[in-house]
Design a protein around this motif. Sequence first.
Motif, PDB file in Angstrom:
ATOM      1  N   PRO A 156     -94.459  52.702 -71.410  1.00 12.65           N
ATOM      2  CA  PRO A 156     -93.251  53.338 -70.853  1.00 12.65           C
ATOM      3  C   PRO A 156     -92.753  54.558 -71.631  1.00 12.65           C
ATOM      4  CG  PRO A 156     -92.936  50.975 -71.224  1.00 12.65           C
ATOM      5  CD  PRO A 156     -94.176  51.354 -71.913  1.00 12.65           C
ATOM      6  N   TYR A 160     -84.401  40.123 -69.253  1.00 10.81           N
ATOM      7  CA  TYR A 160     -83.965  41.438 -69.760  1.00 10.81           C
ATOM      8  C   TYR A 160     -82.698  41.913 -69.076  1.00 10.81           C
ATOM      9  CZ  TYR A 160     -85.422  44.306 -65.767  1.00 10.81           C
ATOM     10  OH  TYR A 160     -85.525  44.900 -64.540  1.00 10.81           O
ATOM     11  N   LYS A 161     -82.382  41.343 -67.905  1.00 13.28           N
ATOM     12  CA  LYS A 161     -81.172  41.794 -67.216  1.00 13.28           C
ATOM     13  C   LYS A 161     -79.909  41.239 -67.872  1.00 13.28           C
ATOM     14  CE  LYS A 161     -82.918  43.443 -63.022  1.00 13.28           C
ATOM     15  NZ  LYS A 161     -83.340  43.304 -61.646  1.00 13.28           N
ATOM     16  N   LYS A 170     -88.495  45.444 -75.786  1.00 13.84           N
ATOM     17  CA  LYS A 170     -87.417  45.635 -74.820  1.00 13.84           C
ATOM     18  C   LYS A 170     -87.519  46.957 -74.075  1.00 13.84           C
ATOM     19  CE  LYS A 170     -83.260  44.679 -76.541  1.00 13.84           C
ATOM     20  NZ  LYS A 170     -82.268  44.451 -77.625  1.00 13.84           N
ATOM     21  N   ASP A 171     -88.056  47.990 -74.727  1.00 17.91           N
ATOM     22  CA  ASP A 171     -88.008  49.295 -74.077  1.00 17.91           C
ATOM     23  C   ASP A 171     -89.386  49.922 -73.906  1.00 17.91           C
ATOM     24  OD1 ASP A 171     -88.236  49.694 -76.836  1.00 17.91           O
ATOM     25  OD2 ASP A 171     -86.106  50.157 -77.019  1.00 17.91           O
ATOM     26  N   VAL A 172     -90.033  50.280 -75.022  1.00 21.10           N
ATOM     27  CA  VAL A 172     -91.353  50.897 -74.917  1.00 21.10           C
ATOM     28  C   VAL A 172     -92.330  50.060 -75.722  1.00 21.10           C
ATOM     29  CG1 VAL A 172     -90.373  53.198 -74.642  1.00 21.10           C
ATOM     30  CG2 VAL A 172     -90.974  52.386 -76.912  1.00 21.10           C
ATOM     31  N   ILE A 189     -87.442  46.506 -68.574  1.00 18.51           N
ATOM     32  CA  ILE A 189     -87.080  47.462 -69.625  1.00 18.51           C
ATOM     33  C   ILE A 189     -85.575  47.584 -69.753  1.00 18.51           C
ATOM     34  CG2 ILE A 189     -87.142  49.891 -70.264  1.00 18.51           C
ATOM     35  CD1 ILE A 189     -89.956  49.889 -68.978  1.00 18.51           C
ATOM     36  N   TYR A 190     -85.121  47.449 -70.989  1.00 18.72           N
ATOM     37  CA  TYR A 190     -83.717  47.669 -71.303  1.00 18.72           C
ATOM     38  C   TYR A 190     -83.668  48.807 -72.297  1.00 18.72           C
ATOM     39  CZ  TYR A 190     -79.007  46.842 -73.053  1.00 18.72           C
ATOM     40  OH  TYR A 190     -77.693  46.984 -73.410  1.00 18.72           O
ATOM     41  N   ILE A 191     -83.128  49.925 -71.878  1.00 13.14           N
ATOM     42  CA  ILE A 191     -83.140  51.080 -72.767  1.00 13.14           C
ATOM     43  C   ILE A 191     -81.851  51.872 -72.611  1.00 13.14           C
ATOM     44  CG2 ILE A 191     -84.325  52.648 -71.160  1.00 13.14           C
ATOM     45  CD1 ILE A 191     -85.883  53.649 -73.676  1.00 13.14           C
ATOM     46  N   ILE A 209     -79.447  41.313 -71.095  1.00 20.01           N
ATOM     47  CA  ILE A 209     -79.238  41.979 -72.384  1.00 20.01           C
ATOM     48  C   ILE A 209     -77.946  42.780 -72.351  1.00 20.01           C
ATOM     49  CG2 ILE A 209     -80.166  43.704 -73.994  1.00 20.01           C
ATOM     50  CD1 ILE A 209     -82.939  42.936 -73.041  1.00 20.01           C
ATOM     51  N   ASP A 210     -77.144  42.644 -73.388  1.00 18.27           N
ATOM     52  CA  ASP A 210     -75.996  43.533 -73.570  1.00 18.27           C
ATOM     53  C   ASP A 210     -75.811  43.745 -75.068  1.00 18.27           C
ATOM     54  OD1 ASP A 210     -74.543  41.378 -74.617  1.00 18.27           O
ATOM     55  OD2 ASP A 210     -73.889  40.793 -72.597  1.00 18.27           O
ATOM     56  N   ALA A 211     -74.692  44.336 -75.465  1.00 18.58           N
ATOM     57  CA  ALA A 211     -74.527  44.717 -76.867  1.00 18.58           C
ATOM     58  C   ALA A 211     -74.631  43.518 -77.806  1.00 18.58           C
ATOM     59  CB  ALA A 211     -73.191  45.422 -77.058  1.00 18.58           C
ATOM     60  N   GLN A 246     -86.367  50.262 -79.814  1.00 15.97           N
ATOM     61  CA  GLN A 246     -86.187  51.513 -80.550  1.00 15.97           C
ATOM     62  C   GLN A 246     -84.986  51.393 -81.479  1.00 15.97           C
ATOM     63  OE1 GLN A 246     -85.967  54.402 -77.350  1.00 15.97           O
ATOM     64  NE2 GLN A 246     -88.004  55.125 -77.830  1.00 15.97           N
ATOM     65  N   ALA A 276     -80.308  48.127 -68.182  1.00 19.58           N
ATOM     66  CA  ALA A 276     -81.543  47.484 -67.751  1.00 19.58           C
ATOM     67  C   ALA A 276     -82.067  48.236 -66.537  1.00 19.58           C
ATOM     68  CB  ALA A 276     -81.275  46.023 -67.403  1.00 19.58           C
TER      69      ALA A 276
END
Lengths: 357, 192, 621
Positions: free
Chosen positions: C174, A192-193, A234-236, C270-272, A195-197, A172, C276
């Motif tokens: 999601p 995915y764990k 990553k999200d939806v 999912i990372y949102i 992931i950071d800025a 997004q 995470a």
Amino acid sequence: MNWIIWLGAVLVLVILYMIFKIGNLVGLVKGKKDEEFSISWNNINAYLFMAFMVFGLIGFFWYSFAYFSDYDPPVASIHGKITDDLFWLTMWVTVIAFTLIFIVMFWFTFAYRYDKSRKAVFFADNTKLELVWTVVPAIVLALLILKGLSVWSDITSPASKDAVVVEMVGQQFLWMARYPGTKDKELGHHNYKLIDASNEFGLDLTDKNSFDDFKSLELHIPVNKEILMKIRAKDVLHSVFLPHFRVKMDAVPGVQTHFKFTATKTTAEMREELNNPKFNYEMACTEVCGRGHFSMKFPVVVDTEEDYNKWLASQQSWLSQNPEYMKYVPAELKEAAMIKAGIPLDNAVTVQTAAIK
Amino acid sequence: MNEAIDFKIVEEPKKPLAMNPKKFGMWLFMASIFILFMAFTSAYIVRRAEGNWQLFELPKQFLFSTVVIVLSSVTMQLTYWSVKKELTQRVKPMILITFILGIVFLFLQWLGWEEMVGQSVHLVGNPSGSFLYIITGLHGAHIISAIAFLLIVLHKAFQNKFDSVQIEICTTYWHFLGVLWLYLFVFLTLLR
Amino acid sequence: MATLDVHHQTEIQHHDDHGHDHEHHGNFWTTYIFSEDHKVIAKQFLLTGMAWALIGGVLSVLFRLQLGFPEANLSWLKPILGGWLDSNGKIDPEFYLALVTMHGTIMVFFVLTAGLSGTFSNFLIPLQIGARDMASGFMNMLSYWFFFLSSAVMFVSLFISTGPAAGGWVIYPPLSALPQAIPGSGLGMTMWLVSMALFIVSSLLGSINYITTVINMRTVGMSFSKLPLTIWAFFLTAVIGILSFPVLFSAALLLIFDRSFGTSFYLSDIYIAGEALPNQGGSPILFQHLFWFLGHPEVYIVLLPALGITSEIIATNSRKPIFGYKAMVGSMLFIAILSFVVWAHHMFVTGMNPFLGSVFTLLTLIIAVPSAVKIFNYVTTLWQGNIRFTPAMLFSIGLVSFFLTGGITGIFLGNSAVDIQLHDTYFVVAHFHLVMGSASFFGMMAGVYHWFPKMFGRMMDEKLGYLHFWLTFVGVYLVFFPMHYIGIAGFPRRYYSWTAFETFSGFADLNMLVSVAAIITLAAQFVFLFNFIYNIFRGKHAPANPWNATTLEWTTPRLPGHGNWPGEIPTVYRWPYDYSKPGSKEDFIPQHIPFSETPESNLPSENDQIKLELGGVGTKH
């Protein structure tokens, strides 16, 4: 603007009321013989259907022939050419069928409008006729299906081994491209764990293939070479859509999807062809993903092989841009990582100390 | 005279198909429940085929509950026969036994869940466990509805009203849930 | 002839008896609110459906304003939209998505499922098969009130501060599972799911009742081969509903667990919003499979009743038997079966197994064959007819026209290779709005115009009906036909604005045309509303059989009471389409007239049945 709409609405209501009133008054004058079926209105409706058919078809064909090119995005991929051909084949078949049925249907409604002196024909079934119009569409459809399936199996067949691999990641509300880098041509693992800025891809730096991966905010692809696009989100849900290449594939969190295609025209060639020096290829999102769904634009550039290689060479690996992440690289791989990532070795000392701190 | 004969022509029509509408409605209801569980088991298969599927022992309590539900089906059937043969004094005890067996079944399912928790399989976690909780839980919810139905029948029986159609429908429903559990049990045993 | 006279006499006698039995008990609440009479319940469904249609239509005009006039200042809508408008008077992008989502949900489920199927299945099944009421009036009442509750929940969700569900009517997780992703996925989505669960219960109660009634409660002589096509359509619709709605329920239940209890059926990796999520191992695609397993049959749940209604009206007003009765039933049956094995054509670009894509292409395009047969049969029914353009007939012809125009684009979309480019563009929007949305809506309108006299005992104004039809017919074409072009150009669905893209930014004029047409079409519906409401109270009294139709409902008195027929239920002797039979003086012979009374028009095979009719009397002595 607004008052026009309001005014229009009021006007329509007034007109409707007038029509209704006049209708009633005329009925009163005529002595209100409502029981009798109104043959004149019946004819009016029949003629209106005729008019609708004629003007509708004229409008449809005229507009389509005059303006269709506005709506036909130029095609720039090998399989896109083929699916376009199939599209046009289907178009001709369906337009012919549509026009014929449309004319016949409205002609019947017109020609067989109510007439007191006539009686409808009692015609309840005819097996032969029904068989014909079951079998004919079935055959035509079978041809379209066969053609479609062969095209589909070509498009979805596995990519060749030397295809250029690019990973598209949707979030997004933007796209990111990850290239496997110039040294190993393999995408590194991701998780995915992680992931950071800064680590937007969730690069797993314990995998040596990840060292030379680089991020791009433009999709560069070479012309006339097979591209294997790996896609994730990553999200939806998102969906990669490259209108000019006839490419569309969903980006699904937790699942990797892919699409292979070959671009046939560079951006420069396309600009020339369209006579539009500002033309750019674009990527869009076609799966609703929230507030910014409509703005997930990603620029796409198709280069000649030379330009592409030049561009590749100019890119810096992600790791070299984020040297603080060296601390996640296992000790035994640190040197290899720096070579692959293109971090100058004389910087190594500073990096090491940074990691220790 | 003539009039009377003609009058018969338009007598109240006889039914073209002689199934009680309520009974038939119950069959349709069961069809929709069946579809519901087919959906869950299909989803289970689809999801399982995708990998990342945690394996664990199916609680042995489910085996016991299977036995109990089969027994309860037998007593339910005996109830129905008793009504049919008008042995009304046997109806009440039979319904009661069925009722108790139904409660025992639910209790055993609950123990099964506790056993799963003991294996640290929770509702939240790998879908293999989540599916098991949802499928058994939903089946349990239907058993509760059947028990409620049974209570209505029991209540009527205590008033010495024996509606054979109602009891037949209840019996059908009970058997259906039993068979549904057998299906689920076999399914869950085979596709771990 | 003597028989006929006597028949009349007995009817009159019985009218007196039943008048006392049926009409003089019950107060306002049991007569109009918690009524178990199928006709009242049908009207309840109709009125609720119409209210929803109006809401759904207004929502669509709101988002069409955004698309057609992106620069317009809509602050005059502030009283209605309040905080959903920004300071420049523009609709909020998230609210735009909520509008689209609610429009879809409302139209598909509340208007075209409950409003169409609920109204006409309830009204026509007992009347056309010759039954006093539904198998279970109580369940029927429950069915409406579950629908009402479901409506109430959905309606309230329109006004909550985070907005209604906004992830599209297909509520793909999601997005629909994560309030972080879009505010509408918070309380709004919860209410959507609750509302839909209630709706499913309502729909199942209704369907069970319809099937049971059709199978068990037909009058003497009403064999399946003599059923009007409407009843066939409602029957098959109910069967589809029973087989598909539980699957939606399962999909929704798993989503509820994912949303509220932390399970991972549909969620993974999912990372949102900077974190995470712990969910792993779920599959968003699984939801799509479950959803479309309902979702595609749902298309036919919406469409089949409309096709059934049209068959009836076209035959009646062409004064001709419907052409190919058996083929019509067969094609509906075939469509109903196929509707369960084509769902994945909505998912060609989800990355599913390509081989599955091939299978679903094949199965999907097969549906075109029975659909084509239906169109040809309608057209042939018109041929050599003697057509009366009642408003109902106009809407029915309109339906066939939409079914053709919208159906034919399905051949593009069903072909997976062509679908790649067209998927999720306005081409799809045009396709399903024509073939499913507008066609079914026209079926519903046709039904209202046709059966209004039986519902309310009065006639609607024909001229207003014509006006309503022509504005709507041309309006709908102007709304949806241009969308094909925009779709071929690749313009994606559910876009708030297209200005971000060079590729899509060139169609402002066409979008404006579409929006203007949409506004006019909505305005035209007020003609109908006026016509409808005014004539419930002030309309001319309707004769018992205003259209000279053959089916049983027209043998009831002007305002049938509870129990429908004051006397005995008529016996059925013939099929429902004896229009313009050669030799017959009238151009229609109702279903309850025995062959023995019509020797002048009987076919040889029908003369043989006279013996059976007489034999039937013999056995009853």
